[in-house]
Design a protein around this motif. Structure first.
Motif, short mmCIF file in Angstrom:
data_model
loop_
_atom_site.label_atom_id
_atom_site.label_comp_id
_atom_site.label_asym_id
_atom_site.label_seq_id
_atom_site.Cartn_x
_atom_site.Cartn_y
_atom_site.Cartn_z
N THR A 4 0.93 -1.18 -0.10
CA THR A 4 0.00 0.05 -0.10
C THR A 4 0.71 1.34 0.20
O THR A 4 1.90 1.19 0.57
CB THR A 4 -0.81 -0.07 1.10
N ARG A 6 1.23 5.46 0.69
CA ARG A 6 0.51 6.62 1.67
C ARG A 6 1.31 7.41 1.29
O ARG A 6 2.59 7.58 1.52
CB ARG A 6 0.41 5.76 3.07
N THR A 7 0.62 8.67 1.19
CA THR A 7 1.31 10.14 1.10
C THR A 7 0.94 10.83 2.24
O THR A 7 -0.26 10.79 2.86
CB THR A 7 1.13 10.83 -0.21
N VAL A 8 2.16 11.44 2.82
CA VAL A 8 1.58 12.24 4.21
C VAL A 8 2.79 13.34 4.06
O VAL A 8 3.92 13.37 3.56
CB VAL A 8 1.95 11.16 5.02
N GLU A 17 5.86 6.07 11.94
CA GLU A 17 6.27 6.21 10.73
C GLU A 17 7.88 6.80 10.54
O GLU A 17 8.72 6.35 9.97
CB GLU A 17 5.36 6.81 9.68
N ALA A 47 5.89 9.59 0.39
CA ALA A 47 5.67 8.69 -0.25
C ALA A 47 6.30 7.44 0.56
O ALA A 47 7.18 7.39 0.50
CB ALA A 47 5.59 8.34 -1.62
N HIS A 50 4.15 0.67 2.13
CA HIS A 50 4.03 -0.31 3.42
C HIS A 50 3.92 -1.85 2.74
O HIS A 50 3.05 -1.92 1.81
CB HIS A 50 2.91 0.07 4.23
#
Length: 64
Positions: A4, A6-8, A17, A47, A50
């Motif tokens: 998966t 994930r952008t954060v 993280e 980006a 995971h």
């Protein structure tokens, strides 16, 4: 294996993280990734990929 992405933003990661990314970079750069280097990777959008074992890839865009 499923992944998966994930952008954060740097200010909004899940609690574990940042530590997981720092560990990944330490291993990837064979211990040659200093705390100063990590600081330069912060401040933008990240980006995070995971996998079953946690974060397996990281990329960031940081404005300079």
């Amino acid at each position: 294996m499923a992944f998966t992405v994930r952008t954060v933003h740097t200010a909004e990661p899940a609690p574990a993280e940042p530590r997981a990314v720092r560990s990944l970079l330490h291993v990837g750069f064979e211990g040659e990734f200093a705390d100063d280097d990590f600081e330069h990777a912060l401040g933008g959008v990240h980006a995070l990929v995971h996998g079953a074992d946690g974060i397996v890839a990281h990329g960031s865009v940081v404005m300079r």
